[in-house]
Motif scaffolding. Structure first.
Motif, PDB file in Angstrom:
ATOM      1  N   ASP A  77       0.830  -1.209   0.000  1.00 30.62           N
ATOM      2  CA  ASP A  77       0.000   0.000   0.000  1.00 30.62           C
ATOM      3  C   ASP A  77       0.864   1.259   0.000  1.00 30.62           C
ATOM      4  O   ASP A  77       0.558   2.235  -0.689  1.00 30.62           O
ATOM      5  N   ASP A  78       1.972   1.217   0.782  1.00 31.10           N
ATOM      6  CA  ASP A  78       2.886   2.370   0.797  1.00 31.10           C
ATOM      7  C   ASP A  78       3.526   2.566  -0.572  1.00 31.10           C
ATOM      8  O   ASP A  78       3.747   3.700  -1.018  1.00 31.10           O
ATOM      9  N   LEU A  79       3.839   1.436  -1.232  1.00 28.17           N
ATOM     10  CA  LEU A  79       4.439   1.516  -2.561  1.00 28.17           C
ATOM     11  C   LEU A  79       3.462   2.142  -3.549  1.00 28.17           C
ATOM     12  O   LEU A  79       3.846   2.983  -4.376  1.00 28.17           O
ATOM     13  N   LYS A  80       2.202   1.756  -3.471  1.00 28.62           N
ATOM     14  CA  LYS A  80       1.189   2.335  -4.351  1.00 28.62           C
ATOM     15  C   LYS A  80       1.068   3.838  -4.136  1.00 28.62           C
ATOM     16  O   LYS A  80       0.964   4.618  -5.084  1.00 28.62           O
ATOM     17  N   GLU A  81       1.090   4.253  -2.860  1.00 30.39           N
ATOM     18  CA  GLU A  81       0.954   5.678  -2.562  1.00 30.39           C
ATOM     19  C   GLU A  81       2.159   6.483  -3.018  1.00 30.39           C
ATOM     20  O   GLU A  81       2.054   7.685  -3.259  1.00 30.39           O
ATOM     21  N   SER A  82       3.318   5.813  -3.126  1.00 24.57           N
ATOM     22  CA  SER A  82       4.526   6.522  -3.565  1.00 24.57           C
ATOM     23  C   SER A  82       4.536   6.760  -5.068  1.00 24.57           C
ATOM     24  O   SER A  82       5.322   7.557  -5.579  1.00 24.57           O
ATOM     25  N   LEU A  83       3.692   6.021  -5.802  1.00 19.97           N
ATOM     26  CA  LEU A  83       3.594   6.189  -7.251  1.00 19.97           C
ATOM     27  C   LEU A  83       2.405   7.093  -7.548  1.00 19.97           C
ATOM     28  O   LEU A  83       1.264   6.727  -7.292  1.00 19.97           O
ATOM     29  N   PHE A  84       2.677   8.268  -8.062  1.00 20.19           N
ATOM     30  CA  PHE A  84       1.579   9.180  -8.329  1.00 20.19           C
ATOM     31  C   PHE A  84       1.914  10.091  -9.497  1.00 20.19           C
ATOM     32  O   PHE A  84       3.076  10.283  -9.851  1.00 20.19           O
ATOM     33  N   LEU A  85       0.885  10.620 -10.102  1.00 14.23           N
ATOM     34  CA  LEU A  85       1.019  11.645 -11.129  1.00 14.23           C
ATOM     35  C   LEU A  85       0.398  12.923 -10.596  1.00 14.23           C
ATOM     36  O   LEU A  85      -0.521  12.887  -9.764  1.00 14.23           O
ATOM     37  N   ASN A  89      -6.526  16.321 -15.578  1.00 18.32           N
ATOM     38  CA  ASN A  89      -7.558  15.558 -16.291  1.00 18.32           C
ATOM     39  C   ASN A  89      -7.054  15.029 -17.631  1.00 18.32           C
ATOM     40  O   ASN A  89      -7.847  14.621 -18.471  1.00 18.32           O
ATOM     41  N   LEU A  90      -5.719  15.040 -17.819  1.00 18.34           N
ATOM     42  CA  LEU A  90      -5.155  14.606 -19.094  1.00 18.34           C
ATOM     43  C   LEU A  90      -4.401  13.288 -18.993  1.00 18.34           C
ATOM     44  O   LEU A  90      -4.125  12.654 -20.004  1.00 18.34           O
ATOM     45  N   SER A  91      -4.049  12.872 -17.778  1.00 16.67           N
ATOM     46  CA  SER A  91      -3.295  11.634 -17.613  1.00 16.67           C
ATOM     47  C   SER A  91      -3.712  10.946 -16.320  1.00 16.67           C
ATOM     48  O   SER A  91      -4.213  11.581 -15.395  1.00 16.67           O
ATOM     49  N   LYS A  92      -3.484   9.647 -16.263  1.00 21.06           N
ATOM     50  CA  LYS A  92      -3.774   8.901 -15.042  1.00 21.06           C
ATOM     51  C   LYS A  92      -2.873   7.679 -14.956  1.00 21.06           C
ATOM     52  O   LYS A  92      -2.403   7.155 -15.978  1.00 21.06           O
ATOM     53  N   LEU A  93      -2.616   7.237 -13.721  1.00 19.84           N
ATOM     54  CA  LEU A  93      -1.748   6.096 -13.462  1.00 19.84           C
ATOM     55  C   LEU A  93      -2.607   4.896 -13.081  1.00 19.84           C
ATOM     56  O   LEU A  93      -3.426   4.967 -12.164  1.00 19.84           O
ATOM     57  N   ILE A  94      -2.415   3.798 -13.798  1.00 15.62           N
ATOM     58  CA  ILE A  94      -3.145   2.567 -13.526  1.00 15.62           C
ATOM     59  C   ILE A  94      -2.161   1.572 -12.910  1.00 15.62           C
ATOM     60  O   ILE A  94      -1.169   1.189 -13.542  1.00 15.62           O
ATOM     61  N   ILE A  95      -2.401   1.143 -11.661  1.00 16.52           N
ATOM     62  CA  ILE A  95      -1.528   0.201 -10.962  1.00 16.52           C
ATOM     63  C   ILE A  95      -2.216  -1.154 -10.901  1.00 16.52           C
ATOM     64  O   ILE A  95      -3.338  -1.275 -10.406  1.00 16.52           O
ATOM     65  N   ASN A 165       9.759  -5.452 -13.526  1.00 14.88           N
ATOM     66  CA  ASN A 165      10.055  -6.776 -12.994  1.00 14.88           C
ATOM     67  C   ASN A 165       9.253  -7.096 -11.739  1.00 14.88           C
ATOM     68  O   ASN A 165       9.142  -8.264 -11.365  1.00 14.88           O
ATOM     69  N   TYR A 166       8.721  -6.085 -11.055  1.00 14.14           N
ATOM     70  CA  TYR A 166       8.010  -6.372  -9.807  1.00 14.14           C
ATOM     71  C   TYR A 166       6.718  -5.583  -9.623  1.00 14.14           C
ATOM     72  O   TYR A 166       5.991  -5.811  -8.653  1.00 14.14           O
ATOM     73  N   ILE A 167       6.411  -4.688 -10.543  1.00 13.21           N
ATOM     74  CA  ILE A 167       5.157  -3.957 -10.423  1.00 13.21           C
ATOM     75  C   ILE A 167       4.564  -3.714 -11.804  1.00 13.21           C
ATOM     76  O   ILE A 167       5.267  -3.381 -12.755  1.00 13.21           O
ATOM     77  N   ASP A 168       3.274  -3.922 -11.906  1.00 14.22           N
ATOM     78  CA  ASP A 168       2.568  -3.752 -13.178  1.00 14.22           C
ATOM     79  C   ASP A 168       1.775  -2.445 -13.118  1.00 14.22           C
ATOM     80  O   ASP A 168       0.760  -2.367 -12.426  1.00 14.22           O
ATOM     81  N   CYS A 169       2.276  -1.435 -13.810  1.00 13.89           N
ATOM     82  CA  CYS A 169       1.549  -0.165 -13.839  1.00 13.89           C
ATOM     83  C   CYS A 169       1.734   0.494 -15.206  1.00 13.89           C
ATOM     84  O   CYS A 169       2.681   0.172 -15.929  1.00 13.89           O
ATOM     85  N   GLN A 170       0.843   1.366 -15.551  1.00 12.15           N
ATOM     86  CA  GLN A 170       0.914   2.032 -16.843  1.00 12.15           C
ATOM     87  C   GLN A 170       0.337   3.438 -16.742  1.00 12.15           C
ATOM     88  O   GLN A 170      -0.498   3.730 -15.877  1.00 12.15           O
ATOM     89  N   ILE A 171       0.814   4.291 -17.628  1.00 11.99           N
ATOM     90  CA  ILE A 171       0.318   5.666 -17.699  1.00 11.99           C
ATOM     91  C   ILE A 171      -0.592   5.784 -18.910  1.00 11.99           C
ATOM     92  O   ILE A 171      -0.250   5.332 -20.003  1.00 11.99           O
TER      93      ILE A 171
END
Length: 327
Positions: A77-85, A89-95, A165-171
């Protein structure tokens, strides 16, 4: 608990050392009359005692310092919170999935700064007994780090920034159709269209009123229709408020955008290995002494091949239009 135990030992040894020093001083004074030989023996003995006591104290303090090291596990959960944009309203991060159990086969990739074959890295073979390291588990991390300690490794241990290699996320970006799309699947042309349609004005607004716009080949990978209907229109509006400089090979931007000043840049170098020899020529209608007709012909030759080529193309388009209208 271990720290307190060894702290008590440290204090005990220090007290013993003070006693030895005091005892030595008493004996030294007492034996000062017994001759230099006995005094030298006592000095050597005390030096040895001091050395032994100092070694004991050092080892105790070293053990305490080692046991003060704090291992921190990674919380998903901490790792998710550390990944942010930045909120917009033009971009979003999908984890998606997060897998922090790193198998042995991936050690060299994930810890590429620390595990390998070079002199400043620990050889991968040293970790053969560990099938994986779980970055969410204290005992697993401690077992993994024990290899580095055994190898007297003293450099920072870092995760590779290649997070795939350890997290699946996309912009995802909002494309020219105002639909969110994965940035990895967007073509160069679609990225350019997205920037021009949705991001250019925002960047300009952030730049303030004294902004100077430099646009290097904005027409790259764009179809003619978009250049004419979107890009030309944007540049036409921007130049009413800002100074705009554009480098391009595109006639639609040179002519249809109604450029105020045209500068021809030409590289005269003969071979790839030779030095650049760039010359510039001002093709402005205002400042140039040549006639307007000659200037039009020069520009037409530069961007379209020749003025006749433009006329011939116009005849073909016109002929086809008349032919279609007559049917």
């Amino acid at each position: 608990m271990y720290i307190l135990k060894y702290r008590r030992l440290e204090i005990k040894y220090k007290i013993q050392l003070e006693k030895q020093i005091s005892l030595y001083e008493i004996i030294r004074r007492y034996n000062s009359k017994l001759g230099k030989k006995i005094e030298e023996i006592l000095i050597k003995k005390q030096e040895n005692l001091n050395l032994i006591e100092n070694i004991k104290i050092f080892l105790t303090e070293y053990f305490i310092i080692k046991n003060k090291c704090i291992l921190r596990v990674i919380n998903k959960d901490d790792l998710k919170e550390s990944l942010f944009l930045e909120k917009n309203n033009l971009s979003k991060l999908i984890i998606g999935n997060i897998n922090l159990k790193i198998p042995y086969t991936n050690f060299k990739d994930i810890f590429s700064n620390n595990i390998g074959s070079s002199n400043n890295k620990v050889n991968i073979s040293k970790f053969r007994a560990i099938d994986k390291v779980d970055l969410t588990n204290y005992e697993s991390i401690a077992k993994f780090l024990q290899i580095f300690i055994a190898e007297n490794y003293n450099l920072p241990i870092l995760l590779n920034l290649n997070y795939s290699n350890y997290i699946d996320c996309q912009i995802e970006l909002k494309n020219s159709l105002n639909e969110f799309e994965n940035i990895e699947t967007m073509s160069a042309g679609e990225l350019s269209k997205t920037y021009i349609s949705n991001m250019l004005e925002q960047q300009i607004n952030n730049g303030g009123s004294n902004l100077i716009i430099l646009f290097d080949q904005p027409d790259n990978s764009l179809e003619k229709k978009f250049i004419l209907e979107e890009l030309v229109d944007k540049i036409d509006k921007l130049r009413n408020k800002f100074q705009v400089f554009i480098t391009t090979h595109e006639p639609l931007l040179v002519v249809n955008a109604d450029s105020n000043n045209i500068i021809k840049a030409e590289n005269d170098k003969i071979a790839v290995s030779s030095n650049n020899h760039i010359t510039y020529e001002n093709l402005s209608f205002v400042e140039n002494t040549n006639s307007k007709e000659k200037m039009v012909d020069t520009i037409a030759s530069l961007v379209d091949g020749s003025y006749d080529a433009v006329k011939d193309r116009n005849k073909i388009y016109g002929g086809m239009l008349n032919e279609n209208n007559s049917k």
